[in-house]
Design an enzyme around this catalytic site. Structure first.
Site, PDB file in Angstrom:
ATOM      1  N   HIS A  34       0.831  -1.221   0.000  1.00  0.00           N
ATOM      2  CA  HIS A  34       0.000   0.000   0.000  1.00  0.00           C
ATOM      3  C   HIS A  34       0.862   1.267   0.000  1.00  0.00           C
ATOM      4  O   HIS A  34       0.456   2.298   0.546  1.00  0.00           O
ATOM      5  CB  HIS A  34      -1.005  -0.011   1.153  1.00  0.00           C
ATOM      6  CG  HIS A  34      -2.080  -1.036   0.936  1.00  0.00           C
ATOM      7  ND1 HIS A  34      -3.286  -0.732   0.354  1.00  0.00           N
ATOM      8  CD2 HIS A  34      -2.094  -2.371   1.174  1.00  0.00           C
ATOM      9  CE1 HIS A  34      -4.016  -1.831   0.270  1.00  0.00           C
ATOM     10  NE2 HIS A  34      -3.313  -2.841   0.751  1.00  0.00           N
ATOM     11  N   THR A  35       2.008   1.146  -0.590  1.00  0.00           N
ATOM     12  CA  THR A  35       2.891   2.308  -0.748  1.00  0.00           C
ATOM     13  C   THR A  35       2.903   2.786  -2.192  1.00  0.00           C
ATOM     14  O   THR A  35       3.326   3.899  -2.451  1.00  0.00           O
ATOM     15  CB  THR A  35       4.331   1.926  -0.343  1.00  0.00           C
ATOM     16  OG1 THR A  35       4.630   0.660  -0.949  1.00  0.00           O
ATOM     17  CG2 THR A  35       4.489   1.782   1.154  1.00  0.00           C
ATOM     18  N   GLY A 123      -4.282 -12.659  -4.450  1.00  0.00           N
ATOM     19  CA  GLY A 123      -3.324 -11.584  -4.204  1.00  0.00           C
ATOM     20  C   GLY A 123      -2.021 -11.793  -4.951  1.00  0.00           C
ATOM     21  O   GLY A 123      -0.992 -11.234  -4.575  1.00  0.00           O
ATOM     22  N   SER A 126      -3.352 -11.984 -10.683  1.00  0.00           N
ATOM     23  CA  SER A 126      -3.846 -12.649 -11.896  1.00  0.00           C
ATOM     24  C   SER A 126      -4.423 -11.618 -12.859  1.00  0.00           C
ATOM     25  O   SER A 126      -4.284 -11.751 -14.079  1.00  0.00           O
ATOM     26  CB  SER A 126      -4.899 -13.697 -11.539  1.00  0.00           C
ATOM     27  OG  SER A 126      -5.942 -13.110 -10.805  1.00  0.00           O
ATOM     28  N   ASP A 171       1.564  -3.955  -9.619  1.00  0.00           N
ATOM     29  CA  ASP A 171       1.327  -5.286 -10.187  1.00  0.00           C
ATOM     30  C   ASP A 171       1.573  -5.304 -11.693  1.00  0.00           C
ATOM     31  O   ASP A 171       2.215  -6.209 -12.229  1.00  0.00           O
ATOM     32  CB  ASP A 171      -0.111  -5.733  -9.877  1.00  0.00           C
ATOM     33  CG  ASP A 171      -0.387  -5.722  -8.388  1.00  0.00           C
ATOM     34  OD1 ASP A 171       0.564  -5.554  -7.600  1.00  0.00           O
ATOM     35  OD2 ASP A 171      -1.560  -5.860  -8.009  1.00  0.00           O
TER      36      ASP A 171
END
Ligand code: GAF
Length: 384
Positions: A34-35, A123, A126, A171
């Site tokens: 969450h950075t 998590g 995908s 991601d």
């Protein structure tokens, strides 16, 4: 990774055409949670779970997308792309076409076959793998290409603008730009990165709690909003703080009392996590595995207690790993509220570690976990 030859034959049988085939990996984040949307630091690695895409042109102006995972086909008109997402797996690939069209590309008809082994809702990104592999496939069909970081931004926009998930860049970035045997220390402000080699004697043991994770749900955006509210308080005193990346723990001491208690906790996690992530890369670089493990443990506690982004099962998975032989560090990885833990484990202990963790977790929770011994893989590319 699934066999590309199998995807080729699936595509041929369904569409009577020879596909060009691409692959994009999922990811695990070693530290830095969450950075990314706070323009901070993350340290992910691409993993050997991936999504494959086969693409071939069509002459009828249709976009036909087949998912081997869902055993389902969905058809769109290339000349009339959907204006909104349909809460369906096809949102990700068709969202790529929508974003590329918005960039001025003429999108032709095509057949696309998709097949992946990145566990869904775990998590492990995908959806990023699906976006990145589709983007590569469509761009190659239309004879265009983008540098990896730009490709990642376009795919992030699919999430933010089409699917409606307010995620950061991590991601998509690692799926597009991962490097075999390396994690990346990524600066989410300017997308510069440093390669962090993962020694061959360290295994990435990914332990799935089997508790479903989703970033589209309420918790992810709520946490993000709470942390951004804390940033706004700091910025009202110190205008040079547009993002929590620019804030310090001293800022929290000075102005924390003006924040809602939850906002203060979220900000404390994000600010301290940035420091830990940079320190973790340094520890890895100098081979200080004890310090790396300590930072991962601290990161998990911060994620669980201050960010309240864990769940009882993930906390148990981390706790149960602690005294197993070979463990270097363990923490919950990814967007949170379920999903997987990442365990850095000495390679020679990885198999026994996985077995012991699985049986401890099953005994504690009654849930049979899936545990994978992974390695850091390369980013998205075309397969011959
Ligand atoms: C999810 C998001 F997609 C990422 O952008 C990141 O915020 C992560 O959660 C938390 O670190 O994977």
């Amino acid at each position: 990774m699934h066999d590309p030859a199998v995807l080729r034959s699936i595509h041929r049988a369904r569409f009577q055409a020879e596909p060009a085939v691409f692959v994009a990996p999922g990811r695990v984040n070693l530290i830095g949670e969450h950075t990314d949307y706070a323009e901070g630091f993350v340290m992910p690695a691409a993993i050997n779970f991936a999504t494959l895409a086969g693409i071939s042109p069509r002459t009828d102006g249709k976009i036909v997308i087949y998912s081997e995972n869902f055993k389902e086909e969905k058809t769109f008109e290339a000349a009339a792309l959907p204006a909104a997402a349909g809460k369906h797996w096809s949102d990700y690939p068709i969202g790529v076409a929508v974003i590329l069209a918005g960039e001025g590309h003429a999108i032709p008809g095509f057949s696309l076959s998709l097949w992946g082994d990145v566990p869904l809702g775990s998590g492990l990104s995908s959806s990023a793998a699906l976006e990145v592999v589709t983007a590569l496939a469509v761009l190659s069909l239309i004879g265009a290409s983008y540098p990896g970081p730009v490709l990642a931004r376009l795919c992030q926009r699919v999430e933010n603008e089409f699917v409606g998930a307010n995620c950061g860049i991590m991601d998509q970035f690692i799926s597009a730009n991962g490097k075999e045997d390396h994690a990346l220390l990524l600066d989410c402000r300017d997308l510069s990165f440093k390669l962090a080699p993962i020694p061959h004697n360290i295994a990435l043991v990914i332990a799935n709690t089997m508790v479903k994770h989703s970033i589209a749900g309420g918790d992810y955006p709520t946490r993000r909003a709470e942390s951004e509210a804390a940033c706004a308080v700091i910025a009202s005193h110190r205008p040079g703080v547009p993002f929590l990346r620019d804030a310090t723990l001293e800022d929290l001491e000075k102005w924390g009392h003006e924040m809602a208690p939850k906002s203060l906790m979220r900000a404390r996690h994000v600010i301290s996590e940035n420091l830990r992530t940079v320190a973790a890369e340094k520890a890895l670089e100098r081979g200080d595995l004890e310090e790396l493990g300590r930072l991962m443990a601290e990161a998990h506690t911060s994620y669980s207690k201050d960010f309240e982004g864990s769940c009882a099962e993930a906390d148990a998975m981390v706790e149960l790993a602690q005294d197993l032989p070979g463990l270097i560090g363990a923490r919950l990885t990814g967007g949170g509220f379920g999903g997987c833990t990442i365990n850095l484990v000495e390679q020679s202990h990885a198999a026994a570690f996985s077995e012991a963790l699985a049986s401890r977790y099953a005994a504690r929770t009654g849930i049979v976990p899936e545990i994978h011994i992974c390695h850091a893989s390369g980013g998205a590319h075309k397969l011959d």
